[in-house]
Design a protein around this motif. Structure first.
Motif, PDB file in Angstrom:
ATOM      1  N   LYS A   9       6.983   9.141  -9.827  1.00 19.05           N
ATOM      2  CA  LYS A   9       6.620   8.710  -8.473  1.00 19.05           C
ATOM      3  C   LYS A   9       7.809   8.204  -7.667  1.00 19.05           C
ATOM      4  N   ALA A 136      -7.102  10.746   2.013  1.00 18.47           N
ATOM      5  CA  ALA A 136      -6.128   9.982   1.223  1.00 18.47           C
ATOM      6  C   ALA A 136      -4.976   9.489   2.092  1.00 18.47           C
ATOM      7  N   ILE A 137      -4.503  10.359   3.000  1.00 22.19           N
ATOM      8  CA  ILE A 137      -3.415   9.956   3.904  1.00 22.19           C
ATOM      9  C   ILE A 137      -3.848   8.770   4.760  1.00 22.19           C
ATOM     10  N   GLU A 139      -6.074   6.559   4.048  1.00 22.47           N
ATOM     11  CA  GLU A 139      -6.165   5.372   3.197  1.00 22.47           C
ATOM     12  C   GLU A 139      -4.777   4.821   2.886  1.00 22.47           C
ATOM     13  N   TRP A 140      -3.823   5.712   2.583  1.00 23.00           N
ATOM     14  CA  TRP A 140      -2.460   5.276   2.296  1.00 23.00           C
ATOM     15  C   TRP A 140      -1.823   4.605   3.507  1.00 23.00           C
ATOM     16  N   GLU A 141      -2.056   5.164   4.687  1.00 28.86           N
ATOM     17  CA  GLU A 141      -1.516   4.568   5.907  1.00 28.86           C
ATOM     18  C   GLU A 141      -2.040   3.151   6.083  1.00 28.86           C
ATOM     19  N   LEU A 143      -3.174   1.118   3.680  1.00 28.58           N
ATOM     20  CA  LEU A 143      -2.641   0.249   2.633  1.00 28.58           C
ATOM     21  C   LEU A 143      -1.178  -0.106   2.886  1.00 28.58           C
ATOM     22  N   LEU A 144      -0.397   0.853   3.393  1.00 24.54           N
ATOM     23  CA  LEU A 144       1.015   0.584   3.665  1.00 24.54           C
ATOM     24  C   LEU A 144       1.200  -0.265   4.917  1.00 24.54           C
ATOM     25  N   LEU A 149       5.755  -0.333   1.301  1.00 26.90           N
ATOM     26  CA  LEU A 149       6.264   0.074  -0.005  1.00 26.90           C
ATOM     27  C   LEU A 149       7.419  -0.823  -0.423  1.00 26.90           C
ATOM     28  N   ARG A 152       6.066  -3.996  -1.805  1.00 30.36           N
ATOM     29  CA  ARG A 152       5.464  -3.770  -3.121  1.00 30.36           C
ATOM     30  C   ARG A 152       6.530  -3.619  -4.203  1.00 30.36           C
TER      31      ARG A 152
END
Length: 317
Positions: A9, A136-137, A139-141, A143-144, A149, A152
């Motif tokens: 990753k 998913a994109i 959701e990622w947007e 969360l970020l 990142l 994190r």
């Protein structure tokens, strides 16, 4: 793709750029397929203007989450292509207002037909895939936006490095470190006071022999932090958390948190019901740490320290 199996990753950004490159290359060919002279990178700006009408560059940048210089460059390219014009109808020439030209509006109608086919094509990919990339994109947007990142990674680094910190009980060999770390910390922000010298010069007599505890944080066997739990002769409090100091050379290893937890857990084991501490509000990281440990502000108590302007307590549960 085997490269990404090897990198893991860590190469997320590179993999996303590769995917973006594939989609963008096809996007350019799709415009050609529909006989539209258009660059894929223009689409967000073009879409906003086609849907909302004239806009300033600032308004467009805010809406599509791009920088103003980036939007300005795109506007310049679209102007050269004859798709947009600026400040044509604006009474305030200081505001850079842009809008689609007649050519731009014609292409907008052409793209609407193209978009219908593109939407259906992407829906077909989603139906074939095990995971919905579009959702998913989003959701990622989200969360970020909540936590980047970078933040994190900083947290994971802090967690990993904190595992190399060992909390041990005070021994005579740590007396010099106990004194030096506190003198360094106090002198950085305030001045040494009489009560400081009593505890730091004679920790055994002043703290340990009276039923208190001292903890030392070791990083690769080197003392980097200290904290004391001092027995109080007070009807309201059993112990005081005091003389916490961490080397300024050691950052981001949760040393203060680990020492604070050791103090609170030990007080609980000793049957304490309340812990008291004194500090100063200019020490914001320290105050945040105490609050994280569960301490709350109290008022109305006398103190031997000139530097003290906040007092806090923790009820042990």
């Amino acid at each position: 793709m085997k490269l990404f199996e090897r990198t893991g990753k860590m190469a997320l950004g590179s993999r996303l750029r590769l995917l973006t490159s594939k989609v963008t290359e096809d996007a350019a060919r799709i415009y050609e397929l529909y006989n539209v002279e258009f660059s894929p990178k223009w689409f967000p700006v073009f879409f906003v203007l086609s849907e909302d009408g004239e806009k300033t560059i600032t308004e467009i940048a805010n809406e599509i989450s791009h920088s103003q210089p980036s939007v300005s460059k795109i506007i310049q390219e679209m102007t050269l292509a004859g798709l947009v014009q600026d400040n044509q109808d604006s009474p305030d020439k200081r505001r850079n207002v842009v809008a689609l030209t007649t050519k731009g509006m014609t292409i907008s109608e052409q793209i609407k037909v193209q978009c219908t086919d593109v939407d259906l094509a992407i829906e077909s990919i989603i139906s074939e895939a095990r995971h919905n990339l579009w959702e998913a994109i989003e959701e990622w947007e989200f969360l970020l936006d909540e936590k980047s990142l970078l933040k994190r990674v900083q947290e994971q680094r802090k967690l990993r490095e904190s595992k190399d910190v060992q909390i041990v009980e005070y021994q005579e060999q740590y007396q010099q470190a106990f004194r030096a770390l506190n003198v360094e910390w106090i002198s950085t922000y305030f001045k040494m006071e009489e009560a400081d010298y009593k505890a730091l010069d004679n920790p055994k007599e002043y703290i340990l022999d009276k039923g208190g505890k001292i903890f030392v944080a070791l990083y690769h066997n080197e003392p980097i932090g200290v904290c004391a739990l001092i027995k109080m002769n007070d009807p309201d409090y059993d112990y005081e958390l005091a003389k916490m100091a961490v080397s300024p050379k050691i950052q981001g290893k949760s040393v203060g948190w680990l020492l604070g937890q050791a103090i609170v857990n030990t007080a609980r084991e000793l049957g304490a019901s309340k812990i008291y501490l004194e500090s100063n509000t200019i020490l914001k990281p320290a105050i945040n740490l105490y609050q994280k440990l569960g301490f709350k502000k109290v008022i109305g108590r006398s103190t031997p320290y000139e530097r003290c302007n906040i007092q806090m307590e923790l009820e042990i549960k």
